[in-house]
Design a protein around this motif. Sequence first.
Motif: not given
Length: 406
Positions: A70, A100, A307-308, A310-312
């Motif tokens: 990513v 953010r 972002g990663e 949060e996503r993961a």
Amino acid sequence: MTEQGNAVHINVGEQDWRQRFGDAMMGSLAAPLAMLVRGEGAHVWDVDGKRYLDFLAGIAVNALGHAHPVLVDAVSSQVATLAHVSNYFASPPQLELAERLRRITGAGDRGRVFFCNSGTEAVEAAIKLARLNRGDGSRTRILSLVNSFHGRTMGSLSLTGKPAMREPFEPLLPGVEHIDSTVEALEAAIDDTVAAVFIEPIKGEAGVLDLPEGFLARARELTQEHGALLILDEIQTGVGRTGSWFAFQQSGIEPDALVLAKGIAGGVPIGALVTFGWASDLFTPGQHGSTFGGNPLATAAGNAVLGEIERAGLIENAAIIGTTLREIIASIDSPLVAEIRGQGALVGIGLSKPVAAEIATKAMELGLIVNATNDSSIRIAPPLIIGDAEFEEFRELFTKTLEAVS
Ligand SMILES: *Cc1c(COP(=O)(O)O)cnc(C)c1O
């Protein structure tokens, strides 16, 4: 991998790179532990092909581990699109990262973000912020804590609470006082002449030292009462590491400003000052800036990393990492382990004997990177992506390490 006509020869012998380091690099740096050439996930490889489990992660920087796809994709595509523009222009990744940070810090609509390139620069920006909190002109003092670390440039070094680091470079910034990390010391020092109080929620460089219970809450009350800024240095504790986006979020208080760096962009240099509430109104146009600060490349990396995370679900994972590593360390049951400190994936081990350097060296020999922050403290700050395989590898290597040293 020798490039013709260029001194990029990587596969060289140990003697050779050590010699070259000593010859070419500034004498301010200590001799390196190894020459690293590659990383993947939670592992790095040295120039001789030896593999290490990296439980330092570039000092809490490589939150996504090494070569995370990513981050690789985000940086590659941004550098191929627009890498840098200067402060004369805005860019989409810059605004996205600022927004953010307003959201995840909880600063919200009253939050403002200044970008720079490192932790020490974020602290410098915060010192300038403190200077703008002048009151009638008598508000000139800045408080920071004994044993704290805030950076190495002249302003941030003035705040750093380690005399041995400061002394060779004195005279430093006037008006800075280092106080003990106790409510009593804070109560005695604070009055209406204090512009700001700088605090690390956990003192990482000092060996992952926790603050006394209730200290942050009292610091918040006292700074509010006296019109001083409460500035938290979450350069090391921030970005999910302690099991929340920021360590202060576990204390129920809100600071006036936050300084960030290390983990934000997973290894791409970046720093940030985030202000909350009235502190957002202090800077006026032209009072601070940075050529590289907030450039599209660094902020695209920041967006990718945050972002990663949060996503993961890596914040939740940081809490799991913390619980698991503490269980593993306790279960090894070594007489060397006197106490386990820190929060989440920032773990400090207080040793019963001053053998931290031996432990770190032995661990390296066995293929594990941990950090001796001082004679009797080990710091562990793994990437936030690790799971069962890395836990088991750590258990095996750290058990062997402690057995070998004791
Ligand atoms: C690392 C660190 C700094 C300095 O950051 P640099 O990027 O090395 O300048 C400041 N404060 C804390 C708490 C840190 O851990």
